[in-house]
Design a protein around this motif. Structure first.
Motif, PDB file in Angstrom:
ATOM      1  N   THR A 138       0.761  -1.189  -0.050  1.00  0.00           N
ATOM      2  CA  THR A 138       0.161   0.114  -0.130  1.00  0.00           C
ATOM      3  C   THR A 138       0.918   1.301   0.078  1.00  0.00           C
ATOM      4  O   THR A 138       0.372   2.317   0.205  1.00  0.00           O
ATOM      5  CB  THR A 138      -0.834   0.258   1.172  1.00  0.00           C
ATOM      6  OG1 THR A 138      -0.071  -0.145   2.462  1.00  0.00           O
ATOM      7  CG2 THR A 138      -1.921  -0.885   0.971  1.00  0.00           C
ATOM      8  N   PHE A 177      -3.189  -5.571   1.317  1.00  0.00           N
ATOM      9  CA  PHE A 177      -3.454  -4.626   2.563  1.00  0.00           C
ATOM     10  C   PHE A 177      -3.005  -5.178   3.820  1.00  0.00           C
ATOM     11  O   PHE A 177      -3.209  -6.334   4.260  1.00  0.00           O
ATOM     12  CB  PHE A 177      -4.859  -4.134   2.783  1.00  0.00           C
ATOM     13  CG  PHE A 177      -5.256  -3.148   3.833  1.00  0.00           C
ATOM     14  CD1 PHE A 177      -5.232  -1.917   3.377  1.00  0.00           C
ATOM     15  CD2 PHE A 177      -5.490  -3.676   5.179  1.00  0.00           C
ATOM     16  CE1 PHE A 177      -5.346  -0.788   4.378  1.00  0.00           C
ATOM     17  CE2 PHE A 177      -5.581  -2.510   6.062  1.00  0.00           C
ATOM     18  CZ  PHE A 177      -5.755  -1.417   5.820  1.00  0.00           C
ATOM     19  N   LEU A 194      -7.480   7.117   1.493  1.00  0.00           N
ATOM     20  CA  LEU A 194      -8.522   6.506   0.723  1.00  0.00           C
ATOM     21  C   LEU A 194      -9.917   7.603   0.917  1.00  0.00           C
ATOM     22  O   LEU A 194     -10.519   7.644  -0.377  1.00  0.00           O
ATOM     23  CB  LEU A 194      -8.736   5.107   0.916  1.00  0.00           C
ATOM     24  CG  LEU A 194      -7.606   3.957   0.339  1.00  0.00           C
ATOM     25  CD1 LEU A 194      -7.829   2.724   0.893  1.00  0.00           C
ATOM     26  CD2 LEU A 194      -7.620   4.232  -1.315  1.00  0.00           C
ATOM     27  N   PHE A 203     -11.765   7.209  -5.421  1.00  0.00           N
ATOM     28  CA  PHE A 203     -11.623   5.921  -4.855  1.00  0.00           C
ATOM     29  C   PHE A 203     -12.426   4.913  -5.489  1.00  0.00           C
ATOM     30  O   PHE A 203     -13.806   5.098  -5.718  1.00  0.00           O
ATOM     31  CB  PHE A 203     -11.771   6.181  -3.338  1.00  0.00           C
ATOM     32  CG  PHE A 203     -11.903   4.770  -2.562  1.00  0.00           C
ATOM     33  CD1 PHE A 203     -10.843   3.636  -3.007  1.00  0.00           C
ATOM     34  CD2 PHE A 203     -12.642   4.427  -1.720  1.00  0.00           C
ATOM     35  CE1 PHE A 203     -10.883   2.535  -2.288  1.00  0.00           C
ATOM     36  CE2 PHE A 203     -12.673   3.087  -1.065  1.00  0.00           C
ATOM     37  CZ  PHE A 203     -11.754   2.169  -1.393  1.00  0.00           C
ATOM     38  N   GLY A 206     -13.168  -1.439  -3.170  1.00  0.00           N
ATOM     39  CA  GLY A 206     -12.371  -2.818  -2.876  1.00  0.00           C
ATOM     40  C   GLY A 206     -13.149  -3.795  -3.866  1.00  0.00           C
ATOM     41  O   GLY A 206     -14.394  -3.869  -3.952  1.00  0.00           O
ATOM     42  N   TYR A 272      -8.317  -6.049  -4.005  1.00  0.00           N
ATOM     43  CA  TYR A 272      -7.879  -5.080  -4.782  1.00  0.00           C
ATOM     44  C   TYR A 272      -8.385  -3.672  -4.252  1.00  0.00           C
ATOM     45  O   TYR A 272      -9.816  -3.850  -3.631  1.00  0.00           O
ATOM     46  CB  TYR A 272      -8.288  -5.265  -6.132  1.00  0.00           C
ATOM     47  CG  TYR A 272      -7.411  -6.124  -6.994  1.00  0.00           C
ATOM     48  CD1 TYR A 272      -6.272  -6.033  -7.025  1.00  0.00           C
ATOM     49  CD2 TYR A 272      -8.202  -6.967  -7.896  1.00  0.00           C
ATOM     50  CE1 TYR A 272      -5.430  -6.899  -7.849  1.00  0.00           C
ATOM     51  CE2 TYR A 272      -7.346  -7.758  -8.966  1.00  0.00           C
ATOM     52  CZ  TYR A 272      -5.833  -7.875  -8.809  1.00  0.00           C
ATOM     53  OH  TYR A 272      -5.221  -8.557  -9.554  1.00  0.00           O
ATOM     54  N   VAL A 273      -7.648  -3.036  -4.091  1.00  0.00           N
ATOM     55  CA  VAL A 273      -7.975  -1.591  -3.728  1.00  0.00           C
ATOM     56  C   VAL A 273      -7.699  -0.531  -4.901  1.00  0.00           C
ATOM     57  O   VAL A 273      -6.616  -0.485  -5.270  1.00  0.00           O
ATOM     58  CB  VAL A 273      -7.303  -1.054  -2.487  1.00  0.00           C
ATOM     59  CG1 VAL A 273      -7.687   0.536  -2.242  1.00  0.00           C
ATOM     60  CG2 VAL A 273      -7.815  -1.657  -1.310  1.00  0.00           C
TER      61      VAL A 273
END
Length: 321
Positions: A138, A177, A194, A203, A206, A272-273
């Motif tokens: 991150t 994360f 975020l 953003f 997720g 996933y972010v």
């Protein structure tokens, strides 16, 4: 302006109109492996997907005919390089085993200017309409005012380089994360960052990687193959992400390289972010200072000077619950 819906993950909404997508590891090492589930999903939607990586490998041994342009090499299963550590070649070999195009584009470590030129050359040659940077961790999401920045050098070089490309969709995807707490990253700060991007509609939310899916299976198979290819230097990060995807939890060690440290493998690692790359780039305090850099040493000097000059970084804080 893109209209989002709960019925379609925003990451895929942003890539809906893209037909030729480059998924590139931002931070070096095995980062590109984090993009494999996304690559498989996009292939399933009929898109042409290419893979690339900022490389820690010894590309000086790569033959001249394998270089597409200054600063970008096409690595294939038999490309000359180190036998014990060459993630791009390991991935190319796995791609060949699956019947996919066995090539991974590799960028040597440099400053922002040559890396941007290399990306621009690849965009032109492959006729790309989207670039997705992938960070296994991150620290690419950190603004520069946090207590700890992790290992930002390569991530920020990639971010700045791609931010300067025009007329192309640019996104950032982070997976893993919590995995870089070992490098001093405060994940409460990641969440705060975020939230700030959320206020800008930048953003993209997720998205969990399902274990019982083609995407999850491909990722696990590729990681297992990489561990067999590089037994002396297995990926610490992807070992943990793969464990999280399998449902492991807590202080679970799959490689001796993590001996003596306490791990916290958890389901959020296999998620996933996603964020809009240009919006993220605008939040990085020192990113403009990286613009004139030509080599990795200059990037390190700029970041070190920034760290030294900070007067009151955000203090470390735990996530309260």
């Amino acid at each position: 302006m893109t209209s989002f819906s709960l019925a379609e993950p925003p990451l895929f909404t942003r890539l809906r109109d893209a037909s030729r997508v480059l998924i590139a590891g931002a931070g070096g090492g095995f980062d590109v492996y984090g993009g494999l589930p996304l690559a498989v999903a996009l292939e399933g939607l009929g898109k042409k997907v290419y893979l690339a990586n900022l490389s820690f490998s010894d590309l000086a041994r790569t033959p001249l005919e394998d270089w597409l342009a200054p600063g970008v090499a096409a690595v294939e299963p038999e490309t000359v390089g180190n036998d014990d550590y060459f993630p791009e070649r390991s991935l190319a070999r796995w791609l060949a085993l699956t019947g996919r195009a066995p090539v991974v584009y590799a960028f040597p470590r440099s400053g922002v200017r040559p890396l941007r030129a290399a990306y621009a050359a690849l965009v032109e040659q492959l006729k790309l309409d989207a670039v997705v940077l992938v960070d296994a961790g991150t620290d690419i999401l950190l603004r520069g005012d946090e207590t700890g920045l992790g290992t930002p050098h390569e991530d920020m070089t990639s971010l700045a380089a791609v931010a300067g490309l025009d007329d192309i969709t640019r996104l950032v995807v982070s997976v893993g994360f919590g995995v870089d707490a070992y490098h001093g990253v405060c994940h409460a700060h990641v969440l705060e960052n975020l939230a700030a991007l959320q206020r800008q509609n930048a953003f993209l939310g997720g998205l969990s990687i399902p274990l019982d899916s083609q995407e999850g299976a491909a990722y696990l198979a590729a990681v297992d193959h990489s561990l067999a290819e590089t037994p002396l230097r297995p990926s610490i990060v992807h070992s943990q992400i793969a464990g999280a995807l399998r449902g492991e939890f807590g202080d679970v060690h799959t490689t001796d390289r993590t001996h003596g440290t306490e791990l916290f493998v958890n389901p959020l690692m296999a998620m996933y972010v996603a964020v809009e790359l240009p919006a993220l780039a605008r939040t990085i305090e020192y990113l403009p200072l990286l613009e004139p850099t030509e080599d990795a040493y200059q990037v390190a000097r700029v970041i070190e000077a920034h760290l030294t000059a900070r007067s009151s970084p955000r203090p470390f804080r735990p996530i309260p619950h």
